[in-house]
Scaffold this active site. Sequence first.
Site, PDB file in Angstrom:
ATOM      1  CB  THR A  41      -0.787   4.250   2.749  1.00  0.00           C
ATOM      2  OG1 THR A  41       0.000   3.998   2.285  1.00  0.00           O
ATOM      3  CG2 THR A  41      -0.641   3.144   4.112  1.00  0.00           C
ATOM      4  CE1 TYR A  55       2.439   0.756   3.573  1.00  0.00           C
ATOM      5  CE2 TYR A  55       0.813   1.132   1.675  1.00  0.00           C
ATOM      6  CZ  TYR A  55       1.701   1.648   2.536  1.00  0.00           C
ATOM      7  OH  TYR A  55       2.218   2.500   2.680  1.00  0.00           O
ATOM      8  CB  SER A  88      -0.959  10.209  -3.707  1.00  0.00           C
ATOM      9  OG  SER A  88       0.071  10.024  -2.700  1.00  0.00           O
ATOM     10  CB  THR A 121       1.088   9.761   2.818  1.00  0.00           C
ATOM     11  OG1 THR A 121       1.859   8.932   2.882  1.00  0.00           O
ATOM     12  CG2 THR A 121       0.285   9.458   4.227  1.00  0.00           C
ATOM     13  CG  ASP A 122       4.206   8.709  -1.669  1.00  0.00           C
ATOM     14  OD1 ASP A 122       4.879   7.318  -3.011  1.00  0.00           O
ATOM     15  OD2 ASP A 122       4.379   8.310  -0.669  1.00  0.00           O
ATOM     16  CE  LYS A 194       5.371   9.858   3.346  1.00  0.00           C
ATOM     17  NZ  LYS A 194       5.027   8.778   2.296  1.00  0.00           N
ATOM     18  CD  GLU A 314      23.883  31.888  -2.317  1.00  0.00           C
ATOM     19  OE1 GLU A 314      24.208  31.092  -1.358  1.00  0.00           O
ATOM     20  OE2 GLU A 314      25.186  31.068  -3.321  1.00  0.00           O
TER      21      GLU A 314
END
Length: 357
Positions: A41, A55, A88, A121-122, A194, A314
């Site tokens: 971006t 965009y 990305s 950013t992904d 993120k 767990e």
Amino acid sequence: MLLAGPVGTANAASTATITAAAAAAPAAAKPNVVVLATGGTIAGAGASTINSATYTAAKVPVDKLLAGLPELAQVANVRGEQVFQIASESFTNDNLLALAQRVSALSKQADVDGIVVTHGTDTLAETAYFLSLTVHTDKPIAVVGSMRPGTALSADGALNLVNAVSVAASADARGKGVFVTMNDEINTARDVNKDVNIQTGAFKSQWGPLGMVVEGKNYWFRAPAKRHTNQSEFNIDKLTQLPQVDIVYAYGSVQPTGVNALVQSGAKAIIHAGTGNGSVADRMVKPLQDARNQGVIVVRASRVPYGFVLRNAEQPDDKYDWVVAHDMRPEKARILTMLALSKGASTQELQRMFMEY
Ligand code: DGL
């Protein structure tokens, strides 16, 4: 252009001042920073200034990004390289290897004082973590992106990029590992994720940022607690490929279909993004045990973003010879597991690595 609307006009006047000031400062006095651009971006463009979320990513070339920021000349001698031009979410292991190899090569050059990577950013946090684990240098490396394209009102890319260059040019940032510098914060690649998918304050570390960068000055409040860069046993200079490691996501009524298919497809490890504290549904235990018995490493992570998975809580990990991802998100657990398996690590060694990196 990174500046849009009335802000752009105001900045035109200040730009002239900055350019003059920068021209006055001798180049030799300023650090040399290389910006490696990969897309995302921060290189995106929208149809209008109100398109902050609609965009096209990976459009603007690095030279245009840098040309739109005369402020950079005040911070460092900056040059750019276009390594990729992709969104990305489409990154591959080969992209990771190629980028890290370029960062490593540049870090060895005497005429490079710091490196910035611009990135979508992904998957930015995964790439930053990979660099943190594999590039042997104490020079600052800052990975940066933006949540709005440069064509949008209040775009965040311009200041994010100037801040990233400022941190990469800083002597006090040396030896602190790889950073993600966005939204005025300096986060460590290891901790940051993120966490918000549509706000400029998207990147957060559950253990807090290392500090802030404000008007070209770094304000440090803590130091990295885990191994990175020169302290790492992994080295991109000795890496040519990465093993297949995949992730399965747990949810109510989950079936073993995904686990079985991934084992069949050749996965060398499976990251199980469990519910809660890495919980595994009763119908998934045997398929994961079967995978382990076929030599596939099983790592219990969690789909829950905060906290950490406790070993033998767990599930009886000692008994099953499974590994826990500690506080590492599933997608970053995959990065560490790929590197560990590239060195033939045992489950005991991998568990150590999750505690140390
Ligand atoms: N396509 C996404 C990417 O390249 C856009 C997100 C962004 O860069 O902020 O990661």
